[in-house]
Write an enzyme that holds these catalytic residues in place. Structure first.
Site, short mmCIF file in Angstrom:
data_model
loop_
_atom_site.label_atom_id
_atom_site.label_comp_id
_atom_site.label_asym_id
_atom_site.label_seq_id
_atom_site.Cartn_x
_atom_site.Cartn_y
_atom_site.Cartn_z
N HIS A 7 -8.12 -4.95 -0.39
CA HIS A 7 -6.81 -4.32 -0.20
C HIS A 7 -6.05 -4.92 0.97
CE1 HIS A 7 -3.81 -1.24 -0.64
NE2 HIS A 7 -4.01 -0.78 0.58
N ASP A 8 -6.76 -5.31 2.01
CA ASP A 8 -6.11 -5.87 3.20
C ASP A 8 -5.44 -7.21 2.95
OD1 ASP A 8 -6.35 -3.90 5.05
OD2 ASP A 8 -8.01 -4.80 6.17
N SER B 150 0.84 -1.19 0.00
CA SER B 150 0.00 0.00 0.00
C SER B 150 0.88 1.25 0.00
CB SER B 150 -0.94 -0.04 1.21
OG SER B 150 -1.91 0.97 1.15
N ARG C 170 -11.87 6.57 10.09
CA ARG C 170 -11.44 5.17 10.05
C ARG C 170 -12.52 4.27 9.45
NH1 ARG C 170 -7.25 1.85 9.37
NH2 ARG C 170 -7.39 -0.06 10.61
N ASP D 47 -8.86 -6.14 -4.84
CA ASP D 47 -8.42 -4.87 -4.26
C ASP D 47 -8.95 -3.73 -5.13
OD1 ASP D 47 -7.14 -2.65 -3.25
OD2 ASP D 47 -5.11 -3.47 -3.42
#
Length: 415
Positions: A379-380, A177, A247, A346
């Site tokens: 994405h994680d 990232s 967040r 992602d």
């Protein structure tokens, strides 16, 4: 430079094999670790035209630096991570490094072979100088007066850590990232100091959509009454609500639609009798409860000014800006070999952005290996344990070790 080379691997097993590896056999951890704090008194010029006269960086290291200082690997962190890459933090057995499944003895980045460095970036809130630190000119927290930073500023600060250890050239600089952007920046700005550049789930620049997500998150923080123009420290308060919402927004972008559907679907948190809706604005669905929990937890340990600073650094990253949008020209100074990894679901930094980098590198004749992993985690996925993903990284680092003449056995014999 060696002749151009591309190894392309699109790994697409069936969906039921894409969850993180939960096998009982696991390589060892690096154990209990503590950071060191390195102080630098030489002014650091910044892209904004400002400078920091002095600063500290929190650093952790794993493994042993060899006599030639040729086996060093720099791990660059993403938005809310830190120098604590691997192992268990001293005094807090629940604080396991954010990439502990990747870095350690017998792991893809093998600390029996490599000397691994994790650095908490300048401006962060885990020990390095940042907005919450004391401004020596005022004796008060920097707050909103802390200078805006860029990825390139971080790279220049990280280079001073390398100098501290006497490392002239990293065997590899690696990150996922935002960490991948730093690795890419290393290869561009300090090409002679990077042998291999490992860029995972990253992008050569943010899209308008991504900048938009960051702006909405920043506005949530800035418009929180507890923000006080960034000087909330003096008011003994924190913009918890705004930071929590920021967040929550970010967390949605880290997960895929498939992953959220599997984890939550439309499951109700506490349905009324016979599964009826409660017809209100409190938590109705499990996904709402999860996002509120993640937001609240984050707001208790992360600094709001740091969030603003790092998301803006993300926005500003665009190495091709200086070359009229020509990414190949921007990368033309790179001397490293490259490994790029992307993940099919992602949507924050989709595979096409990694392919943009690959195409630019191939245009320059740079050696590049590319793997596109079919994984449902969005994405994680770059943080999770996946046998195929880790096999790609392991194979690449084994190749680096062979090229350096390093093996686990050789290191043990030398010890």
């Amino acid at each position: 430079m060696t002749s151009p080379a591309l190894t392309a691997a699109s790994v697409t097993p069936s969906r039921n094999t894409t969850s993180p590896d939960t096998t009982s056999h696991r390589p060892a951890s690096v154990g209990v670790v503590s950071p060191v704090f390195l102080r630098f008194d030489e002014p650091l010029p910044l892209a904004s035209g400002q400078s920091l006269n002095a600063y500290e960086l929190a650093v952790e290291t794993y493994g042993t630096l060899n006599a030639e200082r040729s086996n060093a690997v720099l791990i660059c962190h993403a938005l809310n991570a830190s120098h604590h890459v691997a192992g268990v933090a001293a005094g807090n057995p629940k604080d396991v490094g954010w990439w502990d499944n990747m870095v350690g003895p017998g792991k893809p980045v093998d600390t029996d072979v490599f000397f691994v460095i994790g650095i908490n970036n300048l401006g962060s809130c885990f020990g390095s100088t940042g907005p919450a630190s004391t401004n020596p000119e005022t004796g008060l927290p920097w707050g909103a007066a802390f200078p805006v930073l860029t990825v390139e500023d971080w790279v220049r600060a990280q280079a001073r850590v390398a100098d501290h250890f006497g490392i002239q050239r990293f065997a590899a600089v690696m990150g996922g990232s935002l960490g991948g952007m730093q690795a890419l920046s290393w290869a561009i700005t300090l090409p002679e100091r990077v042998a291999h550049c490992v860029v995972i789930a990253s992008t050569p620049r943010l899209s308008a959509q991504n900048i938009g997500f960051n702006e909405v998150a920043r506005r949530a923080i800035i418009t929180d009454p507890g923000f006080h123009g960034g000087n909330y420290y003096a008011h003994d308060t924190v913009p918890h609500r705004g930071l929590a919402v920021a967040r929550m927004i970010g967390h949605i972008t880290y997960l895929s639609d498939d992953d959220m559907a599997e984890k939550f679907g439309r499951t109700q948190r506490e349905p009324a009798e016979n599964g009826a809706y409660r017809y209100g604005y409190d938590v109705e669905f499990e996904v709402e409860s999860y996002l509120r929990y993640q937001g609240e937890k984050f707001s208790r340990y992360f600094d709001a000014n740091t969030y603003l600073l790092i998301t803006r650094a993300l926005d500003y990253f665009d190495p091709a800006r200086a070359t009229g949008g020509d990414l190949a020209r921007a990368l033309s100074s790179a001397q490293a070999d490259f490994l790029l990894v992307s993940f099919t679901t992602d949507w924050r930094f989709p595979p096409e952005r990694s392919r943009d980098i690959v195409r630019a590198l191939l245009k320059n004749g740079s050696p590049v290996t590319y793997a596109e992993i079919d994984a449902p985690h969005g994405h994680d996925a770059f943080l999770l344990e996946d046998a195929r993903y880790h096999a790609v990284v392991s194979a690449y680092y084994e190749r680096i070790a062979r090229n350096l003449g390093l093996t686990r056995q050789a290191e043990e014999s030398a010890a």
